[in-house]
Design a protein around this motif. Structure first.
Motif, PDB file in Angstrom:
ATOM      1  N   ASP A 210       0.861  -1.186   0.000  1.00 16.80           N
ATOM      2  CA  ASP A 210       0.000   0.000   0.000  1.00 16.80           C
ATOM      3  C   ASP A 210       0.894   1.232   0.000  1.00 16.80           C
ATOM      4  N   LEU A 211       0.952   1.914  -1.130  1.00 19.74           N
ATOM      5  CA  LEU A 211       1.836   3.068  -1.272  1.00 19.74           C
ATOM      6  C   LEU A 211       1.140   4.385  -0.950  1.00 19.74           C
ATOM      7  N   SER A 212      -0.121   4.316  -0.532  1.00 21.65           N
ATOM      8  CA  SER A 212      -0.812   5.559  -0.195  1.00 21.65           C
ATOM      9  C   SER A 212      -0.275   6.158   1.098  1.00 21.65           C
ATOM     10  N   GLU A 213       0.165   5.282   2.024  1.00 26.30           N
ATOM     11  CA  GLU A 213       0.791   5.749   3.259  1.00 26.30           C
ATOM     12  C   GLU A 213       2.068   4.953   3.459  1.00 26.30           C
ATOM     13  N   ILE A 214       3.189   5.628   3.321  1.00 29.54           N
ATOM     14  CA  ILE A 214       4.469   4.963   3.451  1.00 29.54           C
ATOM     15  C   ILE A 214       5.175   5.462   4.706  1.00 29.54           C
ATOM     16  N   TYR A 215       6.336   4.906   4.979  1.00 22.67           N
ATOM     17  CA  TYR A 215       7.049   5.220   6.212  1.00 22.67           C
ATOM     18  C   TYR A 215       8.484   5.619   5.884  1.00 22.67           C
ATOM     19  N   LEU A 216       8.965   6.579   6.630  1.00 30.16           N
ATOM     20  CA  LEU A 216      10.377   6.929   6.572  1.00 30.16           C
ATOM     21  C   LEU A 216      11.053   6.288   7.779  1.00 30.16           C
ATOM     22  N   ARG A 217      11.923   5.320   7.521  1.00 31.15           N
ATOM     23  CA  ARG A 217      12.679   4.688   8.607  1.00 31.15           C
ATOM     24  C   ARG A 217      13.962   5.494   8.797  1.00 31.15           C
ATOM     25  N   SER A 218      14.039   6.187   9.909  1.00 32.99           N
ATOM     26  CA  SER A 218      15.210   7.014  10.212  1.00 32.99           C
ATOM     27  C   SER A 218      15.791   6.583  11.549  1.00 32.99           C
ATOM     28  N   TYR A 219      16.942   7.140  11.869  1.00 37.77           N
ATOM     29  CA  TYR A 219      17.671   6.745  13.082  1.00 37.77           C
ATOM     30  C   TYR A 219      18.065   7.989  13.867  1.00 37.77           C
ATOM     31  N   PHE A 220      17.797   7.927  15.181  1.00 35.35           N
ATOM     32  CA  PHE A 220      18.093   9.043  16.070  1.00 35.35           C
ATOM     33  C   PHE A 220      19.058   8.585  17.148  1.00 35.35           C
ATOM     34  N   THR A 221      19.869   9.521  17.611  1.00 36.01           N
ATOM     35  CA  THR A 221      20.822   9.210  18.665  1.00 36.01           C
ATOM     36  C   THR A 221      20.128   9.174  20.024  1.00 36.01           C
ATOM     37  N   ALA A 222      20.841   8.659  21.018  1.00 36.41           N
ATOM     38  CA  ALA A 222      20.282   8.567  22.361  1.00 36.41           C
ATOM     39  C   ALA A 222      19.955   9.942  22.924  1.00 36.41           C
ATOM     40  N   SER A 223      20.754  10.957  22.576  1.00 40.94           N
ATOM     41  CA  SER A 223      20.500  12.305  23.083  1.00 40.94           C
ATOM     42  C   SER A 223      19.222  12.894  22.486  1.00 40.94           C
ATOM     43  N   GLN A 224      18.830  12.444  21.284  1.00 41.54           N
ATOM     44  CA  GLN A 224      17.603  12.931  20.663  1.00 41.54           C
ATOM     45  C   GLN A 224      16.381  12.156  21.128  1.00 41.54           C
ATOM     46  N   LEU A 225      16.594  10.975  21.717  1.00 41.86           N
ATOM     47  CA  LEU A 225      15.486  10.092  22.056  1.00 41.86           C
ATOM     48  C   LEU A 225      14.521  10.725  23.048  1.00 41.86           C
ATOM     49  N   ALA A 226      15.024  11.534  23.960  1.00 43.32           N
ATOM     50  CA  ALA A 226      14.169  12.143  24.984  1.00 43.32           C
ATOM     51  C   ALA A 226      13.124  13.074  24.373  1.00 43.32           C
ATOM     52  N   GLY A 227      13.407  13.605  23.183  1.00 41.34           N
ATOM     53  CA  GLY A 227      12.457  14.516  22.551  1.00 41.34           C
ATOM     54  C   GLY A 227      11.513  13.835  21.580  1.00 41.34           C
TER      55      GLY A 227
END
Length: 299
Positions: A210-227
């Motif tokens: 289903d290409l009507s709603e797709i996902y961006l798989r990205s990666y965040f650091t531990a310091s960004q995780l809190a936000g």
């Protein structure tokens, strides 16, 4: 006067360099667009009669994708039905087979009653009375044994017929599964099979997403995780090359519980981070976004 004009000219490149060094990238993380794909596979063996979709086709849920030959299954179904009918026809008619013995018992009961009356009047001996009662008891025992035997025979035949019925239902289920239907609405990404080829259980026929709603798989650091939190709104920028960049509203729908090493193809705001957390961001596709395309995330 010349020094006054030369000084700003020298300071301008220096100020530009300091400004460029102090400013970071215009994103918090990057990633690749992906979608939840479903691989439709054959569940039965047989020759593939038709594949009704091609790569790039848009299909709806429940639409027929492919058909596998069911000739052998249909013959097996007819054979099982004939076996069941033959088995059930051998079931004994308990009432009919016991009727003759019941008639003998009724006649013997009348005889016993007659001898009992004669015995009371002195017209019969005790031995005649006892022999008549013994014969009646023997007939009743024979009836009980006959009913038990016929009942067990009928039960065995019923069990065999039920087993054949289960086999028939299994074949019918295989026949139904020989028509492969798409469980979702989406776009055919890959077609793996062609008509005339032989299908086996588990062989892929095509892949749909289903290409009507797709996902961006990205990666965040531990310091960004809190936000980060589930349901948080973010901005996703799709890079189409050159100066073509479009912003899309995105929603964080999943955050990994465990960290992993940074994939080589992923850049984070902190390039020194080795351990990052995967995050999936749902983006509504307007038709321009493609799987595997590069994207950036701004919180």
């Amino acid at each position: 006067m010349r020094k006054i004009h030369i000084l700003p000219a020298l300071l301008l490149p220096l100020l530009t360099l300091v400004s460029a060094c102090s400013s970071g990238p215009g994103y918090d993380a990057t990633g690749i667009f992906e979608a939840t794909a479903v691989t439709l596979s054959a569940e039965t063996s047989g020759k593939i009669l038709s594949v009704d979709v091609r790569e790039g086709d848009t299909i709806g849920a429940g639409l027929r994708v492919a058909v596998i030959d069911t000739a052998m299954l249909a013959l097996q179904q007819k054979q099982l039905r004939a076996q069941r009918q033959a088995t059930e026809s051998g079931s004994p008619d308990i009432a009919a087979q016991a009727e003759a013995l019941r008639t003998e018992i009724a006649h013997q009961q009348l005889e016993c009653d007659r001898i009992s009356r004669l015995l009371a009047d002195g017209g019969a001996t005790r031995k005649q009375h006892d022999d008549a009662q013994a014969e009646l008891a023997t007939l009743r025992a024979r009836l009980t044994a006959l009913l038990s035997s016929l009942g067990k025979n009928r039960s065995s035949i019923s069990d065999n017929a039920a087993a054949i019925q289960y086999q028939t239902e299994q074949v019918e289920e295989q026949i139904a599964k020989s028509t492969i239907l798409s469980p979702i609405s989406g776009t055919v990404l890959v077609r793996y099979a062609e008509p005339g080829e032989f299908a086996t259980p588990g062989r892929p026929i095509c892949k749909v997403a289903d290409l009507s709603e797709i996902y961006l798989r990205s990666y965040f650091t531990a310091s960004q995780l809190a936000g980060l939190r589930i349901g948080q709104k973010v901005t996703v920028t799709a890079d189409f090359g050159g100066d073509e960049r479009f912003d899309y509203p995105g929603t964080i729908v999943w955050i990994a519980e465990e960290s992993e090493f940074t994939p080589k193809s992923i850049q984070t705001r902190d390039s020194r981070a080795n351990l990052v957390y995967a995050v999936k961001i749902a983006v509504r596709n307007d038709g321009r976004l493609k799987l595997g395309q590069y994207g950036e995330v701004r919180l």
